[in-house]
Design a protein around this motif. Structure first.
Motif, short mmCIF file in Angstrom:
data_model
loop_
_atom_site.label_atom_id
_atom_site.label_comp_id
_atom_site.label_asym_id
_atom_site.label_seq_id
_atom_site.Cartn_x
_atom_site.Cartn_y
_atom_site.Cartn_z
N PRO A 4 64.50 67.46 53.62
CA PRO A 4 65.34 66.45 52.97
C PRO A 4 66.56 66.09 53.82
N GLN A 5 67.17 67.08 54.46
CA GLN A 5 68.33 66.83 55.30
C GLN A 5 67.98 65.89 56.46
N ASP A 6 66.82 66.12 57.08
CA ASP A 6 66.38 65.25 58.17
C ASP A 6 66.07 63.85 57.67
N ALA A 7 65.49 63.76 56.47
CA ALA A 7 65.17 62.45 55.89
C ALA A 7 66.46 61.66 55.62
N ILE A 8 67.47 62.33 55.10
CA ILE A 8 68.74 61.66 54.83
C ILE A 8 69.40 61.23 56.14
N ARG A 9 69.40 62.09 57.12
CA ARG A 9 69.98 61.72 58.43
C ARG A 9 69.24 60.52 59.04
N ALA A 10 67.92 60.49 58.88
CA ALA A 10 67.13 59.37 59.40
C ALA A 10 67.48 58.08 58.66
N ARG A 11 67.64 58.17 57.35
CA ARG A 11 68.01 56.97 56.58
C ARG A 11 69.41 56.49 56.97
N ARG A 12 70.32 57.41 57.24
CA ARG A 12 71.66 57.02 57.67
C ARG A 12 71.58 56.29 59.02
N ARG A 13 70.77 56.82 59.94
CA ARG A 13 70.62 56.13 61.24
C ARG A 13 70.06 54.73 61.06
N LEU A 14 69.12 54.56 60.12
CA LEU A 14 68.57 53.23 59.85
C LEU A 14 69.64 52.29 59.31
N THR A 15 70.49 52.78 58.40
CA THR A 15 71.56 51.91 57.89
C THR A 15 72.51 51.51 59.02
N ASN A 16 72.79 52.44 59.92
CA ASN A 16 73.65 52.10 61.07
C ASN A 16 73.02 50.97 61.90
N LYS A 17 71.72 51.04 62.10
CA LYS A 17 71.02 50.00 62.88
C LYS A 17 71.06 48.64 62.17
N MET A 18 70.87 48.64 60.86
CA MET A 18 70.89 47.39 60.11
C MET A 18 72.29 46.79 60.07
N ILE A 19 73.29 47.64 60.00
CA ILE A 19 74.67 47.15 60.05
C ILE A 19 74.96 46.56 61.43
N ALA A 20 74.53 47.23 62.48
CA ALA A 20 74.73 46.71 63.84
C ALA A 20 74.02 45.37 64.02
N ALA A 21 72.89 45.18 63.32
CA ALA A 21 72.14 43.92 63.39
C ALA A 21 72.69 42.88 62.42
N HIS A 22 73.69 43.25 61.62
CA HIS A 22 74.31 42.36 60.63
C HIS A 22 73.27 41.85 59.62
N ASP A 23 72.44 42.77 59.14
CA ASP A 23 71.35 42.43 58.22
C ASP A 23 71.62 43.02 56.84
N ALA A 24 72.48 42.38 56.07
CA ALA A 24 72.90 42.90 54.77
C ALA A 24 71.74 43.08 53.80
N ALA A 25 70.84 42.13 53.73
CA ALA A 25 69.75 42.18 52.75
C ALA A 25 68.88 43.42 52.93
N ARG A 26 68.66 43.84 54.16
CA ARG A 26 67.79 45.00 54.40
C ARG A 26 68.46 46.32 54.04
N LEU A 27 69.75 46.29 53.71
CA LEU A 27 70.45 47.51 53.28
C LEU A 27 70.18 47.84 51.81
N ARG A 28 69.77 46.87 51.03
CA ARG A 28 69.60 47.03 49.59
C ARG A 28 68.80 48.28 49.19
N PRO A 29 67.63 48.57 49.78
CA PRO A 29 66.85 49.72 49.34
C PRO A 29 67.50 51.08 49.59
N PHE A 30 68.57 51.11 50.34
CA PHE A 30 69.24 52.37 50.65
C PHE A 30 70.26 52.76 49.59
N PHE A 31 70.52 51.85 48.63
CA PHE A 31 71.53 52.08 47.60
C PHE A 31 70.91 52.09 46.22
N ALA A 32 71.40 53.00 45.37
CA ALA A 32 71.01 52.98 43.96
C ALA A 32 71.57 51.71 43.32
N PRO A 33 70.90 51.17 42.31
CA PRO A 33 71.41 49.96 41.67
C PRO A 33 72.84 50.10 41.16
#
Length: 125
Positions: A4-33
């Motif tokens: 689980p720790q590795d999965a969370i770290r991997a998801r964090r790295r993905l959010t960093n990549k989407m933020i660097a790409a300025h892709d707000a819409a693709r961040l949605r699945p990473f957050f609880a409603p």
């Protein structure tokens, strides 16, 4: 098998990549409603829609470059359904950087880790 720790770290790295790409819409699945986010100056953002709108607003700023969050620790609860991520964050603009520390609470929802709350504290500017 991925921990689980590795999965969370991997998801964090993905959010960093989407933020660097300025892709707000693709961040949605990473957050609880019902996500709760306290930003570096103490402001409160409630709900995934407001969080996505806040990212989109930052991305529209011509001086904004990226946010990077780097986890120092990820600790899991005994049931394996929640986790706490603690680390350092940096915000980069063409005009300068700022950063500090953060704490994120993750929960497992239908087999996927999502952020239920985040607290950012600005320590540099």
């Amino acid at each position: 098998m991925t921990t689980p720790q590795d999965a969370i770290r991997a998801r964090r790295r993905l959010t960093n990549k989407m933020i660097a790409a300025h892709d707000a819409a693709r961040l949605r699945p990473f957050f609880a409603p019902d996500v709760k986010l306290i930003v570096g100056d103490g402001g409160l953002i409630l709900g995934v829609e407001a969080v996505i709108q806040a990212f989109a607003g930052q991305f529209a700023d011509a001086d904004f470059i990226t946010y990077v969050r780097e986890a120092d620790t990820v600790k899991l609860d005994a049931a394996g359904a929640r986790a706490a991520e603690h680390g350092r964050w940096t915000a980069r603009w063409k005009t300068g950087d700022m950063g500090g520390t953060y704490l994120a609470a993750w929960r497992k929802v239908t087999g996927q880790w999502v952020i239920e709350s985040e607290l950012y504290v600005t320590l540099t500017d």
